[in-house]
Scaffold this motif. Structure first.
Motif, PDB file in Angstrom:
ATOM      1  N   LYS A  40       0.860  -1.174   0.000  1.00  0.00           N
ATOM      2  CA  LYS A  40       0.000   0.000   0.000  1.00  0.00           C
ATOM      3  C   LYS A  40       0.898   1.225   0.000  1.00  0.00           C
ATOM      4  N   LYS A  41       0.717   2.097  -0.981  1.00  0.00           N
ATOM      5  CA  LYS A  41       1.558   3.279  -1.107  1.00  0.00           C
ATOM      6  C   LYS A  41       0.830   4.494  -0.552  1.00  0.00           C
ATOM      7  N   ILE A  42       1.534   5.278   0.240  1.00  0.00           N
ATOM      8  CA  ILE A  42       0.985   6.492   0.826  1.00  0.00           C
ATOM      9  C   ILE A  42       1.190   7.633  -0.153  1.00  0.00           C
ATOM     10  N   SER A  43       0.140   8.396  -0.415  1.00  0.00           N
ATOM     11  CA  SER A  43       0.244   9.580  -1.252  1.00  0.00           C
ATOM     12  C   SER A  43       0.534  10.764  -0.329  1.00  0.00           C
ATOM     13  N   ILE A  44       1.749  11.269  -0.375  1.00  0.00           N
ATOM     14  CA  ILE A  44       2.146  12.346   0.521  1.00  0.00           C
ATOM     15  C   ILE A  44       1.384  13.635   0.229  1.00  0.00           C
TER      16      ILE A  44
ATOM     17  N   ILE B   7      -6.838  22.706   8.556  1.00  0.00           N
ATOM     18  CA  ILE B   7      -6.114  23.981   8.558  1.00  0.00           C
ATOM     19  C   ILE B   7      -5.912  24.460   9.996  1.00  0.00           C
ATOM     20  N   GLY B   8      -4.665  24.820  10.319  1.00  0.00           N
ATOM     21  CA  GLY B   8      -4.325  25.392  11.613  1.00  0.00           C
ATOM     22  C   GLY B   8      -4.051  24.408  12.730  1.00  0.00           C
ATOM     23  N   LYS B   9      -4.272  23.129  12.511  1.00  0.00           N
ATOM     24  CA  LYS B   9      -4.065  22.138  13.564  1.00  0.00           C
ATOM     25  C   LYS B   9      -2.746  21.409  13.332  1.00  0.00           C
ATOM     26  N   PRO B  10      -1.808  21.476  14.305  1.00  0.00           N
ATOM     27  CA  PRO B  10      -0.533  20.770  14.146  1.00  0.00           C
ATOM     28  C   PRO B  10      -0.727  19.252  14.180  1.00  0.00           C
ATOM     29  N   MET B  11      -0.049  18.567  13.269  1.00  0.00           N
ATOM     30  CA  MET B  11      -0.104  17.111  13.217  1.00  0.00           C
ATOM     31  C   MET B  11       1.325  16.568  13.259  1.00  0.00           C
ATOM     32  N   LEU B  12       1.519  15.483  13.981  1.00  0.00           N
ATOM     33  CA  LEU B  12       2.823  14.822  14.050  1.00  0.00           C
ATOM     34  C   LEU B  12       2.785  13.595  13.159  1.00  0.00           C
ATOM     35  N   ILE B  13       3.748  13.537  12.241  1.00  0.00           N
ATOM     36  CA  ILE B  13       3.843  12.402  11.319  1.00  0.00           C
ATOM     37  C   ILE B  13       5.134  11.651  11.633  1.00  0.00           C
ATOM     38  N   PRO B  14       5.044  10.359  11.962  1.00  0.00           N
ATOM     39  CA  PRO B  14       6.255   9.588  12.257  1.00  0.00           C
ATOM     40  C   PRO B  14       7.138   9.442  11.017  1.00  0.00           C
ATOM     41  N   THR B  15       8.440   9.604  11.208  1.00  0.00           N
ATOM     42  CA  THR B  15       9.365   9.487  10.077  1.00  0.00           C
ATOM     43  C   THR B  15       9.460   8.050   9.584  1.00  0.00           C
ATOM     44  N   ALA B  16       9.017   7.096  10.376  1.00  0.00           N
ATOM     45  CA  ALA B  16       8.992   5.712   9.914  1.00  0.00           C
ATOM     46  C   ALA B  16       7.936   5.525   8.824  1.00  0.00           C
ATOM     47  N   LYS B  17       6.884   6.345   8.854  1.00  0.00           N
ATOM     48  CA  LYS B  17       5.819   6.271   7.848  1.00  0.00           C
ATOM     49  C   LYS B  17       6.141   7.128   6.628  1.00  0.00           C
ATOM     50  N   ILE B  18       6.533   8.394   6.869  1.00  0.00           N
ATOM     51  CA  ILE B  18       6.871   9.321   5.780  1.00  0.00           C
ATOM     52  C   ILE B  18       8.122  10.083   6.190  1.00  0.00           C
ATOM     53  N   LYS B  19       9.141  10.059   5.350  1.00  0.00           N
ATOM     54  CA  LYS B  19      10.382  10.755   5.648  1.00  0.00           C
ATOM     55  C   LYS B  19      10.184  12.267   5.585  1.00  0.00           C
ATOM     56  N   THR B  20      10.934  12.979   6.425  1.00  0.00           N
ATOM     57  CA  THR B  20      10.838  14.430   6.473  1.00  0.00           C
ATOM     58  C   THR B  20      11.175  15.056   5.126  1.00  0.00           C
ATOM     59  N   SER B  21      12.176  14.543   4.449  1.00  0.00           N
ATOM     60  CA  SER B  21      12.561  15.106   3.145  1.00  0.00           C
ATOM     61  C   SER B  21      11.438  14.952   2.122  1.00  0.00           C
ATOM     62  N   SER B  22      10.699  13.860   2.184  1.00  0.00           N
ATOM     63  CA  SER B  22       9.570  13.655   1.276  1.00  0.00           C
ATOM     64  C   SER B  22       8.433  14.627   1.581  1.00  0.00           C
ATOM     65  N   ILE B  23       8.216  14.894   2.859  1.00  0.00           N
ATOM     66  CA  ILE B  23       7.185  15.866   3.254  1.00  0.00           C
ATOM     67  C   ILE B  23       7.560  17.254   2.751  1.00  0.00           C
ATOM     68  N   ARG B  24       8.832  17.620   2.914  1.00  0.00           N
ATOM     69  CA  ARG B  24       9.285  18.948   2.462  1.00  0.00           C
ATOM     70  C   ARG B  24       9.179  19.087   0.937  1.00  0.00           C
ATOM     71  N   THR B  25       9.490  18.028   0.203  1.00  0.00           N
ATOM     72  CA  THR B  25       9.373  18.049  -1.256  1.00  0.00           C
ATOM     73  C   THR B  25       7.923  18.238  -1.678  1.00  0.00           C
ATOM     74  N   ALA B  26       7.014  17.488  -1.068  1.00  0.00           N
ATOM     75  CA  ALA B  26       5.592  17.607  -1.384  1.00  0.00           C
ATOM     76  C   ALA B  26       5.071  18.992  -1.006  1.00  0.00           C
ATOM     77  N   LYS B  27       5.537  19.516   0.118  1.00  0.00           N
ATOM     78  CA  LYS B  27       5.156  20.864   0.567  1.00  0.00           C
ATOM     79  C   LYS B  27       5.537  21.896  -0.481  1.00  0.00           C
ATOM     80  N   THR B  28       6.770  21.831  -0.969  1.00  0.00           N
ATOM     81  CA  THR B  28       7.246  22.788  -1.970  1.00  0.00           C
ATOM     82  C   THR B  28       6.435  22.700  -3.250  1.00  0.00           C
ATOM     83  N   ARG B  29       6.150  21.501  -3.698  1.00  0.00           N
ATOM     84  CA  ARG B  29       5.377  21.322  -4.936  1.00  0.00           C
ATOM     85  C   ARG B  29       3.950  21.839  -4.791  1.00  0.00           C
ATOM     86  N   LEU B  30       3.326  21.576  -3.648  1.00  0.00           N
ATOM     87  CA  LEU B  30       1.959  22.059  -3.429  1.00  0.00           C
ATOM     88  C   LEU B  30       1.924  23.581  -3.329  1.00  0.00           C
TER      89      LEU B  30
END
Length: 73
Positions: free
Chosen positions: A12-16, A25-48
């Motif tokens: 099962k692939k996670i769509s970041i 919106i406005g609510k902080p969420m903690l995402i474990p790096t075991a599930k999604i790497k920080t670098s992948s989150i930052r890349t998706a953030k930049t693209r969005l």
């Protein structure tokens, strides 16, 4: 046939980007790096943000094995 599907261990692939867009919106969420790497989150953030779909704040300050993400818009 059903047993063979269980044996293969389907992936099962996670769509970041979809995960980030589903955050409230406005609510902080903690995402474990075991599930999604920080670098992948930052890349998706930049693209969005370049596509002007949403804005995010991403940080790992003071966290271990987690990434804090806040959707700003």
């Amino acid at each position: 046939m059903d047993n063979k599907l269980k044996e293969t261990g389907l992936v099962k692939k996670i769509s970041i980007p979809e995960t980030l867009l589903s955050l409230p919106i406005g609510k902080p969420m903690l995402i474990p790096t075991a599930k999604i790497k920080t670098s992948s989150i930052r890349t998706a953030k930049t693209r969005l943000e370049k596509a002007q779909k949403a804005r995010f704040e991403v940080t790992t300050d003071g966290l271990i094995n987690e990434t804090k993400v806040i959707r700003l818009s």
